[in-house]
Design an enzyme around this catalytic site. Structure first.
Site, PDB file in Angstrom:
ATOM      1  N   GLU A   2       0.812  -1.225   0.000  1.00 29.89           N
ATOM      2  CA  GLU A   2       0.000   0.000   0.000  1.00 29.89           C
ATOM      3  C   GLU A   2       0.841   1.270   0.000  1.00 29.89           C
ATOM      4  OE1 GLU A   2      -0.776  -2.681   1.718  1.00 29.89           O
ATOM      5  OE2 GLU A   2      -2.841  -3.164   1.185  1.00 29.89           O
ATOM      6  N   HIS A   6     -11.325  -4.790   9.875  1.00 29.18           N
ATOM      7  CA  HIS A   6     -11.899  -4.723   8.527  1.00 29.18           C
ATOM      8  C   HIS A   6     -13.305  -4.129   8.554  1.00 29.18           C
ATOM      9  CE1 HIS A   6      -8.647  -7.482   7.492  1.00 29.18           C
ATOM     10  NE2 HIS A   6      -8.992  -7.472   6.230  1.00 29.18           N
TER      11      HIS A   6
HETATM   12  C1  LIG Z   1      -2.163  -4.427   4.479  1.00 28.09           C
HETATM   13  C2  LIG Z   1      -3.119  -5.324   3.811  1.00 28.09           C
HETATM   14  N1  LIG Z   1      -3.279  -5.243   2.492  1.00 28.09           N
HETATM   15  C3  LIG Z   1      -4.133  -6.058   1.842  1.00 28.09           C
HETATM   16  C4  LIG Z   1      -4.867  -6.985   2.530  1.00 28.09           C
HETATM   17  C5  LIG Z   1      -5.854  -7.886   1.787  1.00 28.09           C
HETATM   18  N2  LIG Z   1      -5.343  -9.237   1.724  1.00 28.09           N
HETATM   19  C6  LIG Z   1      -5.713 -10.168   2.600  1.00 28.09           C
HETATM   20  S1  LIG Z   1      -4.986 -11.629   2.342  1.00 28.09           S
HETATM   21  C7  LIG Z   1      -4.134 -11.037   1.023  1.00 28.09           C
HETATM   22  C8  LIG Z   1      -3.218 -11.932   0.267  1.00 28.09           C
HETATM   23  C9  LIG Z   1      -2.073 -12.435   1.087  1.00 28.09           C
HETATM   24  O1  LIG Z   1      -1.360 -13.339   0.342  1.00 28.09           O
HETATM   25  P1  LIG Z   1      -0.271 -14.270   0.963  1.00 28.09           P
HETATM   26  O2  LIG Z   1       0.642 -13.477   1.819  1.00 28.09           O
HETATM   27  O3  LIG Z   1       0.355 -15.040  -0.095  1.00 28.09           O
HETATM   28  O4  LIG Z   1      -1.056 -15.217   1.994  1.00 28.09           O
HETATM   29  P2  LIG Z   1      -2.127 -16.351   1.700  1.00 28.09           P
HETATM   30  O5  LIG Z   1      -3.467 -15.700   1.781  1.00 28.09           O
HETATM   31  O6  LIG Z   1      -1.825 -16.928   0.382  1.00 28.09           O
HETATM   32  O7  LIG Z   1      -1.956 -17.320   2.816  1.00 28.09           O
HETATM   33  C10 LIG Z   1      -4.446  -9.702   0.800  1.00 28.09           C
HETATM   34  C11 LIG Z   1      -3.911  -8.889  -0.270  1.00 28.09           C
HETATM   35  C12 LIG Z   1      -4.686  -7.030   3.920  1.00 28.09           C
HETATM   36  N3  LIG Z   1      -5.379  -7.871   4.674  1.00 28.09           N
HETATM   37  N4  LIG Z   1      -3.802  -6.211   4.529  1.00 28.09           N
END
Ligand SMILES: Cc1ncc(C[n+]2csc(CCOP(=O)(O)OP(=O)(O)O)c2C)c(N)n1
Ligand SMILES: Cc1ncc(C[n+]2csc(CCOP(=O)(O)OP(=O)(O)O)c2C)c(N)n1
Ligand SMILES: [Mg+2]
Ligand SMILES: [Mg+2]
Lengths: 331, 326, 326, 331
Positions: free
Chosen positions: B60, B129
C-alpha cells in the site's frame, strides 16, 4: 538536448574538457552553497534544522549529468545538492532556506523540502523513504505516457531499512519501470554507523530481492558516478528496468545543525577529506592539463555566483502573511 | 433511469472516467484480473486493457506513493486501498505526502489523486476490517473526503473525485454495495464535492447522517413521522470540505440537531460538526445536540456485539425523540 | 525542589523507571549511543547498559511491533518514534494492532507499552516535523494519550505511562524541552493519567489548553487579569481518557468556555471537548464556546507564516475577551 | 518437555511410530476442523469471511512440532491450522468462529483472529505483515529475559512485498534474535499468482538482504518441514539468529469464502491434490508398516473429536451484550 549540468548526457566517447569543467563547476557551486547555508545557520538565519552534504557532491552531480530534460528526481532533506544539480536557481534555493517570498516553495517548504518542478526536481522529502514510491509513480507515468523519461531517487543507506524502500523497489522491479535508485552510502544514518543497523555488507546486494541489478561505486569520483548512472539510465530508458546504485561517500559535517559528529572513529574524517570529491577532481583535471589558473578562476566564479545569489535571496521580502492560507487546495 | 446498485454505480463511474480521459488509470491489489475483492472493478481490465487497469503487489505504501508520482507527471490515478482500515499501512503517504505536497511546494503542482477505500460495518469482518476510516483524516488539511450513500451519489462523486484537481479520499460503504437506486439523468444537478443533500424536509429536527447511517436514519424518520415528528434529514456526502451552510440553514428552521455516525465519538466528524455549529450559531439550538454513535470500543466480531455497537434505527429514533422532547 | 527542565524531567522519569523495574526497557532510533536526537535519553545507555537501552534501524513499523511483542511477553517497553509526525509510517501498528489487541483477544493480555513522540511547533521544522500528532489517534479506542505541559507533569506522566497496564502515547512538546520548573515532592499528589490540572482559578471563563498553548494561555490570563477578566485555566494533561468532569465543574462556575489548541479544527480534541460539554450540559454556557486553533492548513516553514498559524497569547486573549463580552 | 503436538521436539534420532501418528493426527484434526468451518460458512453460521488452509496443514504442524513450551507463534487470518497446531482447544476455536461466549477471544476476534496466549499463540493477524514485527518483539523479549524461547511467524509469499516484512526481518537479522520466519508459499496472494507480484524466483533468497539463511522446502512433507524447523529453531535458541523458511505448498480452496479460484491454470489443483500432505503422509506411514485399520481409526477418532468440539461450541451462548464494553482497557 543538454543534460542538467549543461553537458551531453550520452555515454559515448571521452568527456571534453568543457564538460569536465562543467562537472567541477557544478560541484563547486553546491559546495559553496552549502558552506553558506552552514554560515547562515550559525548566524541564526535558517530555521529549524538543516542537513548538509559537503563531501557528497559527486553523487548528485554525476547522476544528474546522466539525465535529460523531462527526467525527474526526488531526494531527501539532505538534498540541496541534488536539487541544484537538476538546475534549480541558486537564489530561489537560498530564498527557500531563508523563508523568503522568492523561495522555490514561497517559503512554505524550507531547507528540507526544496522542490522545483520546472527542472524535474519533484521534491526533497523529510520522512525517510517516503519519496521512493513517489519516484516509482513518476516512472510509471513515464511508461504510461511513453515519454521516455527516467525517474531517479536519491536516499541514504540508513533509509534502506524502512518499509517504503522495500515496497518501492519491489514494485519498480516487478513492473520493470524506468527508475534508478541511488543510495548515497555515507556510512551513517544520523549517528548510527551503517553496520549497526544493516546486516548486509553492501546495499547493492539488496537489489537481488527486487530482480534488479545492484552496483556499488566510488561516490566521490564524479566521472565514475556519471558513467555508471548513464548505463543505469539507458537501461531504464530502453525498457530493461530499474537499477540500484550504491555510491560510497561521506558527509564531512554532522547529520544536522546540532551534531558535532563525535561518533566517528578517529582519523576517519581526515581520510575522507583526502578523498574529497572536489579536491580529487581538481587533481584529475590538473593532471589532464587544466592549468591552476583555470581551476582557480572557476572556483572564484562559482563562489561569486553563489554570493550574488545569496544577496538576491536576502533582498527578497518575507512571504505575505495571507499567503499561508493559499495552496492547500487547487479548487 | 433504471436502478443500479451502488457497486454498479461505482464501476460505471470508473468506466466512464476511464473512457473519457486517457490520463485516468486505476490500480491496486487484485483490481484488474480479478475485478476487485468486492467486484467493484469487474470488467474494467477487459475493457481498458492492462496498462489502464493494473494489479499491484501487496504494497500500500508503494500504491499511494505511485499515485502521487504519477499525478505529479500529469496523470489522474485512481488507487484502491481495499479496506479503509488498511490506510494505516500507508498513512504517511496519505497524511504527510499526498495531503501536503501542494502546500509545501508553494502550489507548484496539483495532485488529482483518487483513493478508493471500502468502509464500514456490520459485515462481521472484525475490528480491523470494519472501521469507518474517514475520521482518521479529519485533522489533515489538504485532503478532500467523500462518503457517498446512494448509487446516484456513488456515481456522481466518483466522477467528481476523479475530475477534482485535489486528492480525494473516496469511501465506499461495504454495507451499501448491493442497495439499488436510480442514477441521475443527464439533465439533473449532479452531486458535487462539498455539497450536502437535503434528503427529506421536516420542521422539528435536523438529522445529519452519511452512508449506512443515512439509510438507518431514513427508517427512523418513517417511524417518527407516524408519531408526528417531522425530521429534516441531511446527508453530508462530503466531510471535507464540510457543507456547514446547509446544516445551519436547516437548523435555522428546526432548532434541533442530531448527528448519526458509524464510529466512536472522539475526534469524529460528528463531534466536529456539533462544535462548528455551536461556534457559528450559538443560540440556534433549543436542545442539546446529540451524536448517535458507536461505543468507545473497537468493533467486535460476534453478531450481537457488532449490532449493539452500531447505531440502528431504534437508537436513532430514540435520540431524536429525546431531542425534540427536550 | 530544585527546578529542572522539561527534558531533564523526562530523562529523570525514564531513568527512575528503568532503575525501579527490570522489565522496563527503552529503544528507538539513536536513543542509546547518541542519547536521542533531542538528548532526552542522554546518559541512559551508559547507566543501564545496551540491553536496556537500544538503538534501532530506521524502521518504525518494526519498533512499534517489537514493543507489542515484548509487552505480550510481560515486558514494559518504551518505544521512541522521534517526531510525532512519523507516526504515519507506523500508524497501523499503533491504531490497528497496539490499540486493539486487548479487545480483539477478549482481554487475554494487557499491553503496557509507552510510545514517546516529540510534538509540535514552532521550531521551523516544516510541515512534516511540526505537527501535533495527538488528534490522529482520538478516534481509536484502546490508546491512552498524554500531553504533559510542565516539567512536573512530564515526570509524573512518563512514570504513570510506563506503570500503566495499557498502551500510552506520550507526547513531548519540542517547544517546551528547555522550560524550567520544579518536580513534585514525594509528599505531593502526582499527576495521574486522566486527571486534568486546575492551573489557575478565576470566575469569568474556563480556558482549556495543553502543552505550549497552556503557557501561552497563562500569558494571556496575566494580561486579562489587568483588564479585570479572571480566567480559570485547565490543563487537560491527558486527552484520552478525558477529564470531562473537571472541565464541567469549572464551567459550572464560569459559564464560558474557550479551548486553545495547536492544531486545525477538524477532528481535533478541542472540537471533541466542545461537543462533549454541550451534550452533557447544554445550558451551562452563556456564550459560544470558542476553539482558538491553527488554520486549516499544513504548517509552513517561513517564520512569519508559522507564527501566524500558531495561536499566540494575543489571539487567545482576544478570543477570551470576545467570549466574556458576549 | 513435550512439543506442541505431544512429540519430542528434538531432532535426534528417528521419529517413533507414535510420534509420526501424532503428526498425522494433528493434520487430520485441522483438516476436519477447516472442512467443518467451510460447511458452517456455507450455512451462514460464520460471519464476514473465512480463510481456509486445506492442503497446507503440514507446514504449521511440522513447524509447531519443533517448538516447546514457552515458544511463541504468530500467524495470519489463514491461521486456524497454526493456532490448533500450537494446541488451542478445538471447541474454543470453533466458538470464536461462531461468535460464541466460549470462543478463544470471547467472540470479539472472529475467524481471522484466533488467539490463545495459554499455548503461545500470540495472535492471527488480518493486516498483511502486521505480525512480523510483533514476533520480533517476542523474540527480543526472549533474549531480554533469557527465557530461551523462540518466536515463530507464519505468513504468505504475497506478504513478503509489504514494508513490515522488510523491517521485521532486518531488525531480527541485525539483532540476531531467536526467531523463525516461515513463509507458506501457496503460489497465490488472494487472486494474484506469485510471479506477478514478486520479482524473485524464491522467497528464500530474500533472506540474504537480512543477513540470515533462507531455505526452501517441500511444505507438504510434514517430516521435512519438522526437520528443517528443528534446525532453524535450534539455531535461534542457541543465539545464532533467525532463519527464513520457505515452505512450498498449495491452498486447495479459494482465498476466502467467496472465491471460486478461477485464476488457476487447468490441472494445477489436481496435481497438488495428489500431493495433499495428509494423503502423502498416510502413504508414507502405510509404507512404513502402519496398517490401514490403524490409519482409519485415527481418522475416525480425529473426526469425532472435531465433531464433538463443534457440538460444545454450538451449545455455547452468544456473548453477553454488556461484554462488548469490556476489554478495551485494563484499567
Ligand atoms: C495491508 C493489507 N493489504 C491487503 C490486505 C488484503 N489481503 C488479505 S490476504 C491477502 C493476500 C495475502 O497473500 P499471501 O501473503 O500469499 O497469503 P495467503 O493468503 O496466500 O496465505 C491480501 C492482499 C490485507 N489484509 N492487509
Ligand atoms: C520515518 C522517519 N524516521 C526517522 C526519521 C529521522 N531521520 C532523519 S534522517 C535520518 C537518518 C537517515 O540516514 P540515511 O538514510 O543514511 O541518510 P543520510 O542522512 O545519511 O543522508 C533519520 C533516522 C525520519 N525523518 N523519518
Ligand atoms: Mg547515511
Ligand atoms: Mg499466498
Amino acid at each position: 538536448m543538454t543534460s542538467r549540468t549543461g553537458i551531453a548526457p550520452g555515454a559515448d566517447g571521452e568527456l571534453s574538457i568543457d564538460d569536465r569543467l562543467a562537472l567541477l563547476r557544478r560541484m563547486l557551486e553546491i559546495r559553496f552553497f552549502e558552506d553558506e547555508v552552514q554560515r547562515l545557520f550559525t548566524k541564526g538565519l535558517v530555521r529549524g534544522t538543516t542537513h548538509l552534504g559537503q563531501g557528497q557532491e559527486a553523487v548528485p552531480v554525476g547522476v544528474c549529468a546522466a539525465l535529460r530534460d523531462g527526467d525527474t528526481m526526488t531526494c531527501t532533506y539532505r538534498g540541496h545538492g541534488a536539487v541544484l544539480a537538476m538546475g534549480a536557481p541558486l537564489d530561489e534555493a537560498f530564498g527557500e532556506i531563508l523563508g523568503r517570498a522568492n523561495g522555490l516553495c514561497r517559503g512554505k517548504g524550507g531547507s528540507m523540502h526544496l522542490t522545483d518542478l520546472r527542472v524535474g526536481a519533484l521534491g526533497s522529502y523529510a520522512i525517510v523513504g517516503a519519496h521512493l514510491p513517489i519516484t516509482v509513480g513518476a516512472a510509471l507515468a513515464a511508461r504510461y505516457t511513453k515519454s521516455g523519461a527516467v525517474g531517479v531517487a536519491f536516499f541514504g543507506e540508513g533509509s534502506t531499512n524502512i518499509g517504503a524502500f522495500h515496497e518501492a523497489l519491489n514494485l519498480a522491479g516487478i513492473w520493470r519501470l524506468p527508475a534508478v535508485f541511488v543510495c548515497e552510502n555515507n556510512l551513517y544514518g544520523e549517528y548510527s554507523p551503517y553496520a549497526s543497523t544493516t546486516p548486509v555488507d553492501t546495499i547493492a546486494e539488496r537489489a537481488a530481492s527486487y530482480g534488479m541489478p545492484g552496483v556499488r561505486i566510488d561516490g566521490n569520483d564524479v566521472e565514475q558516478v556519471r558513467a555508471t548512472a548513464i548505463e543505469a539510465v539507458e537501461r531504464a530508458r530502453s525498457g530493461d528496468g530499474p537499477t540500484l546504485l550504491e555510491a560510497m561517500t561521506y558527509r564531512q559535517v554532522g547529520h544536522s545543525r546540532s551534531d558535532p559528529a563525535k561518533y566517528r572513529p578517529e582519523g576517519e574524517l581526515e581520510q575522507w577529506l583526502e578523498r574529497d570529491p572536489i579536491v580529487v577532481y581538481e587533481r584529475v583535471l590538473s593532471e589532464a592539463g587544466v592549468d591552476a589558473d583555470a581551476l582557480a578562476s572557476i572556483r572564484a566564479s562559482a563562489e561569486e555566483e553563489v554570493a550574488a545569489a545569496l544577496e538576491r535571496a536576502a533582498a527578497s521580502p518575507e512571504p505575505e502573511l495571507g499567503s499561508r492560507l493559499e495552496d492547500v487546495y487547487a479548487s | 433511469m433504471i436502478a443500479t446498485t451502488y457497486k454498479q454505480a461505482i464501476t460505471q463511474g470508473l468506466a466512464d472516467a476511464l473512457a473519457e480521459d486517457d490520463s485516468v488509470f486505476l490500480f491496486g491489489e487484485d483490481v484488474a484480473a480479478a475485478g476487485g475483492v468486492f467486484k467493484a472493478t469487474e470488467g474494467l481490465r477487459e475493457r481498458f486493457g492492462d496498462t489502464r487497469v493494473l494489479d499491484t503487489p501487496i504494497s500500500e505504501q508503494a500504491i499511494v506513493g505511485a499515485a502521487i508520482g504519477a499525478a505529479l507527471m500529469g496523470l489522474r490515478p485512481i488507487a484502491e486501498i481495499m479496506f479503509a482500515d488498511f490506510a494505516g499501512v500507508c498513512f504517511d503517504g496519505l497524511a504527510n505526502q499526498l495531503a501536503k505536497y501542494r502546500y509545501m511546494t508553494g502550489g507548484q503542482a496539483s495532485l488529482p489523486v483518487t483513493v478508493r477505500m471500502a468502509n464500514g460495518s456490520p459485515g462481521g469482518f472484525g475490528a480491523q476490517h470494519s472501521q469507518s476510516g474517514e475520521n482518521w483524516f479529519l485533522n489533515i488539511p489538504g485532503l478532500k473526503i467523500v462518503v457517498p450513500g446512494t448509487p446516484a451519489d456513488a456515481y456522481d462523486l466518483i466522477r467528481a473525485a476523479i475530475r477534482d484537481p485535489d486528492p480525494v479520499l473516496y469511501y465506499e460503504h461495504k454495507g451499501l454495495y448491493n442497495i439499488k437506486g436510480p442514477l441521475r439523468a443527464a439533465a439533473d444537478a449532479r452531486a458535487e464535492i462539498g455539497c450536502a443533500e437535503l434528503v427529506r424536509q421536516g420542521g422539528h429536527v435536523t438529522v445529519v447522517a452519511t452512508q449506512l447511517m443515512r439509510h438507518r436514519a431514513v427508517e427512523a424518520t418513517q417511524v417518527l413521522a407516524g408519531e408526528g415528528i417531522e425530521v429534516e434529514l441531511i446527508d453530508l456526502r462530503t466531510l471535507v470540505p464540510l457543507d456547514l451552510d446547509a446544516v445551519l440553514a436547516s437548523i435555522e428552521r428546526t432548532n434541533h440537531l442530531v448527528v448519526v455516525q458509524e464510529s466512536s465519538f472522539g475526534g469524529s466528524w460528528g463531534a466536529t460538526l456539533v462544535a462548528a455549529v455551536l461556534e457559528q450559531a450559538f443560540e440556534i439550538l433549543d436542545a442539546p445536540p446529540l451524536v448517535v454513535r458507536g461505543d468507545e470500543t473497537p468493533i467486535a466480531y460476534a453478531a450481537n456485539l457488532e449490532s449493539a455497537w452500531l447505531p440502528d434505527s431504534q437508537r436513532i429514533a430514540e435520540a431524536i425523540r429525546r431531542t425534540v422532547a427536550y
